[in-house]
Design a protein around this motif. Structure first.
Motif, mmCIF file in Angstrom:
data_model
loop_
_atom_site.group_PDB
_atom_site.id
_atom_site.type_symbol
_atom_site.label_atom_id
_atom_site.label_comp_id
_atom_site.label_asym_id
_atom_site.label_seq_id
_atom_site.Cartn_x
_atom_site.Cartn_y
_atom_site.Cartn_z
ATOM 1 N N GLU A 83 0.823 -1.210 0.000
ATOM 2 C CA GLU A 83 0.000 0.000 0.000
ATOM 3 C C GLU A 83 0.861 1.266 0.000
ATOM 4 O O GLU A 83 0.539 2.246 -0.671
ATOM 5 C CB GLU A 83 -0.914 0.007 1.230
ATOM 6 N N THR A 107 2.435 1.766 -3.509
ATOM 7 C CA THR A 107 1.352 2.069 -4.456
ATOM 8 C C THR A 107 0.899 3.520 -4.290
ATOM 9 O O THR A 107 0.811 4.276 -5.269
ATOM 10 C CB THR A 107 0.163 1.108 -4.271
ATOM 11 N N ARG A 108 0.616 3.915 -3.068
ATOM 12 C CA ARG A 108 0.145 5.282 -2.810
ATOM 13 C C ARG A 108 1.217 6.309 -3.170
ATOM 14 O O ARG A 108 0.930 7.311 -3.824
ATOM 15 C CB ARG A 108 -0.261 5.442 -1.343
ATOM 16 N N ASP A 136 1.575 6.526 -7.018
ATOM 17 C CA ASP A 136 0.381 7.140 -7.614
ATOM 18 C C ASP A 136 0.340 8.645 -7.370
ATOM 19 O O ASP A 136 -0.005 9.421 -8.258
ATOM 20 C CB ASP A 136 -0.895 6.489 -7.080
ATOM 21 N N GLU A 137 0.703 9.064 -6.150
ATOM 22 C CA GLU A 137 0.669 10.490 -5.813
ATOM 23 C C GLU A 137 1.816 11.271 -6.454
ATOM 24 O O GLU A 137 1.629 12.388 -6.922
ATOM 25 C CB GLU A 137 0.708 10.676 -4.291
#
Length: 183
Positions: free
Chosen positions: A92, A95-96, A99-100
């Motif tokens: 997580e 991924t976060r 993505d950000e």
């Protein structure tokens, strides 16, 4: 088969595995040492305060327990967002973060090795720009890195369980940006 396996058969496999692990660690230390040298150079005195005009890099002194930690390494957790203070699983967290930090890229993620590792493939306009592998320090993978080399696709590796490596947001973002040619 590796060199030792070719020479010694099955008894050489352990030597090949050890050699591959050392190569993997050396590749990652080069990236981390370059970042530490840049950080030390930025903090070094300039002009007349400099003690030497020697262009060779000065070896980095190991961090002691009571001393400050580096950007994303050392015995003390840095006071910035990182994998371990995020409250997220490593899957997580990365991924976060990706993505950000990289919204201009299509990022395909895949759990591999029975969920013990992940790959993130950054693409733009249908062209692969970077493959990032997030693995355990106990892994001995080379296939993805070798495939990327053959295809001339940049490759990065982060360890999610290497003692003293914090994967701070700034470190992961900066290193990934550099691999993408952004900075």
């Amino acid at each position: 088969m590796g060199l030792f396996s070719n020479l010694f058969g099955d008894s050489g496999k352990e030597l090949d595995n050890a050699l591959n692990k050392m190569k993997n660690l050396a590749d990652n230390f080069v990236d981390d040492d370059e970042a530490r040298l840049r950080q030390n150079k930025a903090a070094a005195p300039s002009g007349s305060e400099s003690l030497s005009n020697n262009p060779r890099p000065v070896p980095v002194t190991p961090v002691v327990e009571e001393g400050p930690s580096g950007d994303s390494w050392g015995p003390t957790m840095p006071d910035e967002p990182n994998q371990y203070n995020s409250g997220l699983s490593y899957q997580e967290y990365f991924t976060r973060l990706f993505d950000e930090a990289f919204p201009a890229y299509q990022i395909d993620k895949e759990n591999i090795r029975d969920g013990r590792a992940m790959t993130f493939t950054f693409s733009q306009g249908g062209v692969k720009k970077l493959v990032v592998e997030v693995i355990s320090e106990r892994s001995n993978p080379n296939k993805i890195r070798n495939d990327c080399r053959k295809q001339q696709i940049p490759y990065l590796r982060y360890y999610y369980d290497y003692n003293g490596w914090w994967n701070t947001k700034s470190y992961v973002t900066r290193r990934t940006s550099k691999a993408l040619g952004l900075g």
